[in-house]
Design a protein around this motif. Structure first.
Motif, PDB file in Angstrom:
ATOM      1  N   SER A 478      58.803 125.740  24.869  1.00  0.00           N
ATOM      2  CA  SER A 478      57.415 126.011  25.235  1.00  0.00           C
ATOM      3  C   SER A 478      56.963 125.043  26.334  1.00  0.00           C
ATOM      4  CB  SER A 478      56.566 125.866  23.972  1.00  0.00           C
ATOM      5  OG  SER A 478      55.269 126.218  24.241  1.00  0.00           O
ATOM      6  N   ASN A 479      57.365 125.324  27.524  1.00  0.00           N
ATOM      7  CA  ASN A 479      57.143 124.395  28.631  1.00  0.00           C
ATOM      8  C   ASN A 479      56.251 125.034  29.700  1.00  0.00           C
ATOM      9  OD1 ASN A 479      57.289 122.699  30.809  1.00  0.00           O
ATOM     10  ND2 ASN A 479      59.500 122.888  31.112  1.00  0.00           N
ATOM     11  N   PRO A 480      54.991 124.579  29.805  1.00  0.00           N
ATOM     12  CA  PRO A 480      54.099 125.203  30.797  1.00  0.00           C
ATOM     13  C   PRO A 480      54.541 124.952  32.239  1.00  0.00           C
ATOM     14  CG  PRO A 480      52.941 123.504  29.527  1.00  0.00           C
ATOM     15  CD  PRO A 480      54.340 123.557  28.991  1.00  0.00           C
ATOM     16  N   TRP A 481      55.517 124.057  32.424  1.00  0.00           N
ATOM     17  CA  TRP A 481      56.001 123.807  33.792  1.00  0.00           C
ATOM     18  C   TRP A 481      57.183 124.716  34.149  1.00  0.00           C
ATOM     19  CZ3 TRP A 481      53.835 120.052  30.744  1.00  0.00           C
ATOM     20  CH2 TRP A 481      52.732 119.414  31.284  1.00  0.00           C
ATOM     21  N   HIS A 482      57.471 125.644  33.291  1.00  0.00           N
ATOM     22  CA  HIS A 482      58.493 126.649  33.609  1.00  0.00           C
ATOM     23  C   HIS A 482      58.052 127.348  34.902  1.00  0.00           C
ATOM     24  CE1 HIS A 482      60.977 130.204  33.437  1.00  0.00           C
ATOM     25  NE2 HIS A 482      61.600 129.745  32.369  1.00  0.00           N
ATOM     26  N   PRO A 483      58.982 127.552  35.855  1.00  0.00           N
ATOM     27  CA  PRO A 483      58.551 128.146  37.142  1.00  0.00           C
ATOM     28  C   PRO A 483      57.851 129.497  36.969  1.00  0.00           C
ATOM     29  CG  PRO A 483      60.966 127.883  37.046  1.00  0.00           C
ATOM     30  CD  PRO A 483      60.403 127.177  35.853  1.00  0.00           C
ATOM     31  N   ALA A 484      58.265 130.275  35.954  1.00  0.00           N
ATOM     32  CA  ALA A 484      57.616 131.587  35.757  1.00  0.00           C
ATOM     33  C   ALA A 484      56.137 131.396  35.433  1.00  0.00           C
ATOM     34  CB  ALA A 484      58.306 132.344  34.628  1.00  0.00           C
ATOM     35  N   MET A 485      55.857 130.390  34.609  1.00  0.00           N
ATOM     36  CA  MET A 485      54.456 130.125  34.244  1.00  0.00           C
ATOM     37  C   MET A 485      53.678 129.656  35.464  1.00  0.00           C
ATOM     38  SD  MET A 485      52.847 130.432  31.451  1.00  0.00           S
ATOM     39  CE  MET A 485      51.540 129.256  31.161  1.00  0.00           C
ATOM     40  N   LEU A 486      54.254 128.730  36.192  1.00  0.00           N
ATOM     41  CA  LEU A 486      53.532 128.174  37.353  1.00  0.00           C
ATOM     42  C   LEU A 486      53.239 129.268  38.371  1.00  0.00           C
ATOM     43  CD1 LEU A 486      55.325 124.731  37.819  1.00  0.00           C
ATOM     44  CD2 LEU A 486      53.203 125.216  36.607  1.00  0.00           C
ATOM     45  N   ARG A 487      54.196 130.174  38.544  1.00  0.00           N
ATOM     46  CA  ARG A 487      53.974 131.260  39.514  1.00  0.00           C
ATOM     47  C   ARG A 487      52.836 132.170  39.042  1.00  0.00           C
ATOM     48  NH1 ARG A 487      60.351 132.516  40.310  1.00  0.00           N
ATOM     49  NH2 ARG A 487      60.832 130.375  40.854  1.00  0.00           N
ATOM     50  N   LEU A 488      52.852 132.503  37.762  1.00  0.00           N
ATOM     51  CA  LEU A 488      51.781 133.374  37.249  1.00  0.00           C
ATOM     52  C   LEU A 488      50.421 132.683  37.374  1.00  0.00           C
ATOM     53  CD1 LEU A 488      53.361 134.943  34.025  1.00  0.00           C
ATOM     54  CD2 LEU A 488      52.969 136.043  36.227  1.00  0.00           C
ATOM     55  N   LEU A 489      50.409 131.390  37.101  1.00  0.00           N
ATOM     56  CA  LEU A 489      49.139 130.651  37.204  1.00  0.00           C
ATOM     57  C   LEU A 489      48.640 130.649  38.640  1.00  0.00           C
ATOM     58  CD1 LEU A 489      49.954 127.604  34.876  1.00  0.00           C
ATOM     59  CD2 LEU A 489      48.283 129.405  34.445  1.00  0.00           C
ATOM     60  N   ARG A 490      49.546 130.343  39.543  1.00  0.00           N
ATOM     61  CA  ARG A 490      49.141 130.275  40.954  1.00  0.00           C
ATOM     62  C   ARG A 490      48.649 131.639  41.436  1.00  0.00           C
ATOM     63  NH1 ARG A 490      53.457 128.504  45.265  1.00  0.00           N
ATOM     64  NH2 ARG A 490      54.233 130.540  44.621  1.00  0.00           N
ATOM     65  N   GLU A 491      49.384 132.693  41.077  1.00  0.00           N
ATOM     66  CA  GLU A 491      48.995 134.041  41.519  1.00  0.00           C
ATOM     67  C   GLU A 491      47.603 134.397  41.008  1.00  0.00           C
ATOM     68  OE1 GLU A 491      50.557 135.986  43.717  1.00  0.00           O
ATOM     69  OE2 GLU A 491      51.750 134.157  43.875  1.00  0.00           O
ATOM     70  N   THR A 492      47.341 134.029  39.769  1.00  0.00           N
ATOM     71  CA  THR A 492      46.039 134.367  39.180  1.00  0.00           C
ATOM     72  C   THR A 492      44.924 133.599  39.880  1.00  0.00           C
ATOM     73  OG1 THR A 492      47.164 134.706  37.075  1.00  0.00           O
ATOM     74  CG2 THR A 492      44.774 134.519  37.006  1.00  0.00           C
ATOM     75  N   ILE A 493      45.166 132.316  40.130  1.00  0.00           N
ATOM     76  CA  ILE A 493      44.139 131.503  40.785  1.00  0.00           C
ATOM     77  C   ILE A 493      43.871 132.036  42.200  1.00  0.00           C
ATOM     78  CG2 ILE A 493      43.637 129.178  41.681  1.00  0.00           C
ATOM     79  CD1 ILE A 493      45.329 128.143  39.208  1.00  0.00           C
ATOM     80  N   VAL A 494      44.951 132.382  42.889  1.00  0.00           N
ATOM     81  CA  VAL A 494      44.803 132.913  44.256  1.00  0.00           C
ATOM     82  C   VAL A 494      44.067 134.264  44.227  1.00  0.00           C
ATOM     83  CG1 VAL A 494      46.123 133.868  46.209  1.00  0.00           C
ATOM     84  CG2 VAL A 494      46.782 131.679  45.210  1.00  0.00           C
TER      85      VAL A 494
END
Ligand code: PEP
Ligand code: MG
Length: 593
Positions: A478-494
Motif C-alpha cells: 500500500s504505497n501512495p508513491w507507486h507511479p500509477a498512483m502519482l500519475r492518477l493524482l497528477r492527472e486529476t489535479i491537472v
C-alpha cells in the motif's frame, strides 16, 4: 511485562486497563436486561430460532433440488444444532441468571461449545464446529435485524484501552466515550476506518499487532505508543515513566509548532487551504482549536450509525449539518453523502450479504438504488446550504460520467422541489469524489460537469493497486508513491486546473507531512487532514517552497519503482520536515508511511 509492535496509526501515548474484545464477540451487542424484560428476551430468542429453522429448511429443499440429497444433509446437521437442547437451555439460563441480552448469552454458549469441539482429535467432529459457527451467525443476523436495542454506553470507571481482534467502524459510536483512551487491534492498517476514527477521536492507536487479543488479559495495564507502534503489557515502573516522559516531550513539541489561525502560504507565496476531515459534529471544537480551514470532508455515514437501526430523517440530517455549518462560521464545509457499504459500515439497510461488498452496492450506487434515503439526505443538506451558504456537496465512489449525470439530475430535481416549497437556493457546489481509478482516468470529463473535485487517496490506493486497505498481509504494497498512483493524482489535479475548478484531497496522504509535500509538488493547493495532524502539516507546508516541491516531484516521476520514489522523496523532503517538526516526529513520519 512484554512489548509488542504493530502499525502506529493515531498519534499519542495512552495508558489504561485493557478491555479485551475477542474475535468472536465482536459484533455481538452486550447489555444487561432487567427482570421485567426477561420474558421478552426469551421470546426474541425463540422467534429467532423459528425463523432460522424456516431458512434452513428452505436452503435444504433448494440444495436437494439442485445438488441432490447428499449435499442437502449439511442442512440437516444445521437443524439438529439449532434444535439442540443444550444450546437453548444454556442460552436461556444465561439470560435469566446473568441478565445478559440474548445475543450475548447465545454467543457465550456457542463460544463454550466451540472450545469443546476445538479440542476433539477426530477431524470429522472438529469440522462440526464450523456448522455450529454457521448456525450461530444465522441466529445473530436474525436477532440483529429484529433488534430495536440502541447500544447503551459502557459504564467505564477507569481509563481503558480497547484491545480487539478487529474493530468495525460501526463500533465507533460505542467507542466514542470519555474513558476510552487507546485502541489496539490485530487487524487493520493505516488507512483502515479504525485508524481514521482513532485519529478523529484523538485516541492513540496501534493496529496490526499479531495475537494481541490473546496475549492481554482483561484489566491488565497496557501502554499504547501511537507514535512508534508499540504496545507495552503490564509495564514496569521504569518503562511506564519512560513512555510518559516521551508523551510530555511530544506534547511540548506539538504546542510549539505554529500559531493555529494565520493564513497558510508557502515560502514562495503560494496560498494553500488546510481543512479538516471529521466524522462527528462534536469534532468542530477540535477543528476550531487547531485552526482548520473549515471542513474538507464530513463522513455523513456516521450519522446513519448513530440513529441505527432507524434511518435518519430529513430533520436528523438537517440538525447535524446545521451544527457543523454554524460552528464553521462561514468557512467552507464539504459534506459527503452517504458512503455506507463496502468493508466499512454495517447498517440494517445493507444487510443483504454481497459476495464482494467492496465492489458492490455501496456509497452512491446504494443511494441511487434507494432514492428515498438519498432524497432525505439531500433535502436536509440543501436546506442547511440555503441557510448558511458555503456548504458543498461531495458524492463518494463516482465511477464515471453517466453515473455523475444521474446524481446531478437527482440533485436538480430536489432543488426544484425545495424551490417550489419556498426554500431559496443559490447554486450549491456539487462535486464527485475521485477515489475509483476509472473516475481519475476520466477526471477531465467529470471536471467539465462538476463544481469541484475531491480526491480520496484511501480508496484510490486500494482500487488502483488492488490492496485491501484493512488487510495487514498486503499492507506492504500500500504505497501512495507507486507511479500509477502519482500519475492518477497528477492527472486529476491537472484536470481540475484545466476546468478551472477547485481540487481538494481528503485521503490520509494529506495528513502526513511527507505525503502533503508530495501533493504540493503535484500541484495540489487544497488539503483536508485529520484534525490532529493539521498543525504539523500546516507547519511543514508553510516552510516549503512550491517551486522546489514541483521540481522534486518532476524528477521523482521519472522513476518507475514505488519504493525508489518513496526513498527519493524522503531524501528530498526529510531535512525540511526535521527542521520544522523535530527529529522524533520526523522519524515517526518516515517509518510509518
Ligand atoms: C478516501 O477514500 O480517501 C476517503 C477520504 O474516504 P474514506 O476514507 O471515508 O473511504
Ligand atoms: Mg473512500
Amino acid at each position: 511485562m512484554s512489548v509488542c509492535t504493530g502499525v502506529a496509526v493515531s498519534h499519542g501515548i495512552a495508558v489504561g486497563a485493557a478491555l479485551v474484545i475477542g474475535r468472536f464477540e465482536l459484533e455481538v451487542p452486550h447489555y444487561r436486561v432487567e427482570e421485567e424484560e426477561l420474558r421478552a428476551e426469551w421470546r426474541r430468542f425463540h422467534r429467532a430460532r423459528r425463523q432460522a429453522r424456516e431458512e434452513i429448511q428452505a436452503l435444504r429443499d433448494d440444495t436437494a433440488g439442485k445438488l441432490g440429497k447428499k449435499y442437502a444433509a449439511i442442512f440437516d446437521a444445521h437443524r439438529m444444532i439449532l434444535d439442540d437442547r443444550k444450546l437453548s437451555r444454556e442460552t436461556m439460563e444465561g439470560i435469566r441468571d446473568q441478565r445478559m441480552n440474548c445475543e450475548w448469552a447465545l454467543a457465550k454458549t456457542v463460544h463454550r461449545l466451540l472450545s469443546v469441539f476445538e479440542k476433539v482429535d477426530d477431524p470429522y467432529l472438529r469440522e462440526r464446529g464450523g456448522d455450529i459457527a454457521d448456525v450461530h451467525q444465522r441466529l445473530q443476523r436474525i436477532l440483529a435485524s429484529q433488534s430495536n436495542h440502541q447500544a447503551k454506553p459502557l459504564n467505564l470507571t477507569e481509563d481503558t484501552v480497547v484491545v480487539a481482534h478487529a474493530l468495525l467502524p460501526s463500533d465507533a459510536i460505542w467507542l466514542h466515550q470519555e474513558r476510552i483512551v487507546g485502541f489496539v487491534t490485530e487487524e487493520g492498517g493505516k488507512t483502515s476506518h479504525t485508524a481514521i476514527l482513532a485519529n478523529a477521536l484523538e485516541i492513540p492507536a496501534v493496529l496490526g499487532v499479531e495475537g494481541i487479543a490473546d496475549e492481554v488479559r482483561h484489566g491488565e495495564e497496557v501502554i499504547v505508543d501511537g507514535f512508534h507502534g508499540k504496545v507495552a503489557i503490564s509495564p514496569s515502573i521504569e518503562m511506564k515513566q519512560e513512555f510518559l516522559g516521551a508523551r510530555e516531550e511530544f506534547e511540548r513539541i506539538g504546542r510549539g509548532l505554529d500559531d493555529a489561525h494565520g493564513p497558510v502560504e508557502t515560502v514562495d507565496g503560494v496560498e494553500l487551504t488546510i481543512a479538516a476531515n471529521i466524522e462527528f459534529p462534536e469534532e468542530m471544537k477540535t477543528v476550531k482549536r487547531v485552526g482548520g480551514y473549515g471542513v474538507g470532508l464530513y463522513r455523513s455515514e456516521f450519522l446513519f450509525l448513530a440513529t441505527a437501526p432507524k434511518l435518519p430523517s430529513e430533520d436528523d440530517h438537517y440538525q447535524a449539518y446545521k451544527r457543523i455549518a454554524a460552528a464553521a462560521e462561514g468557512r467552507r464545509v464539504i459534506i459527503r453523502t452517504l458512503d455506507l457499504g463496502g468493508e466499512k459500515y454495517f447498517h440494517k439497510v445493507l444487510a443483504k450479504g454481497e459476495a464482494n461488498p467492496v465492489m458492490g452496492l455501496r456509497a452512491v450506487r446504494f443511494c441511487l438504488s434507494r432514492p428515498d434515503i438519498f432524497r432525505a439526505q439531500l433535502r436536509g443538506l440543501l436546506r442547511v446550504a440555503s441557510e448558511f451558504g458555503n456548504v458543498w456537496i461531495l458524492v463518494p465512489m463516482i465511477s464515471g460520467v453517466a453515473e455523475w449525470r444521474r446524481v446531478r439530475a437527482f440533485c436538480d430535481e430536489i432543488t426544484s422541489e425545495l424551490a417550489a416549497e419556498g426554500v431559496q437556493l443559490s447554486a450549491v457546489p456539487l462535486g464527485p469524489m475521485i477515489e475509483v481509478p476509472s473516475a481519475a482516468l476520466c477526471a477531465g470529463d467529470l471536471a467539465k460537469e462538476s463544481d469541484f473535485l475531491a480526491i480520496g487517496t484511501n480508496d484510490l490506493l486500494q482500487y488502483t493497486l488492488a490492496v485491501d486497505r484493512g488487510n495487514r498481509a498486503v499492507a506492504y504494497l500500500s504505497n501512495p508513491w507507486h507511479p500509477a498512483m502519482l500519475r492518477l493524482l497528477r492527472e486529476t489535479i491537472v484536470a481540475g486546473r484545466r476546468a478551472d475548478i477547485p481540487v481538494s484531497l481528503c485521503g490520509e496522504m494529506a495528513s502526513d507531512p511527507l505525503g502533503a509535500l508530495t501533493l504540493l509538488g503535484l500541484g495540489l493547493l487544497s488539503f483536508s487532514c485529520n484534525p490532529v495532524m493539521i498543525s504539523e502539516v500546516r507547519s511543514v507546508l508553510r516552510e516549503a517552497s512550491e517551486a522546489n516541491a514541483r521540481e522534486v516531484m518532476l524528477a521523482a516521476m521519472d522513476l518507475d519503482d514505488g519504493e525508489q520514489i518513496r526513498r527519493f522523496v524522503e531524501e528530498a523532503f526529510s531535512p525540511l520536515i526535521r527542521r520544522v517538526i523535530g527529529d522524533e516526529l520526523a522519524g515517526r513520519t518516515r517509518s510509518e508511511t
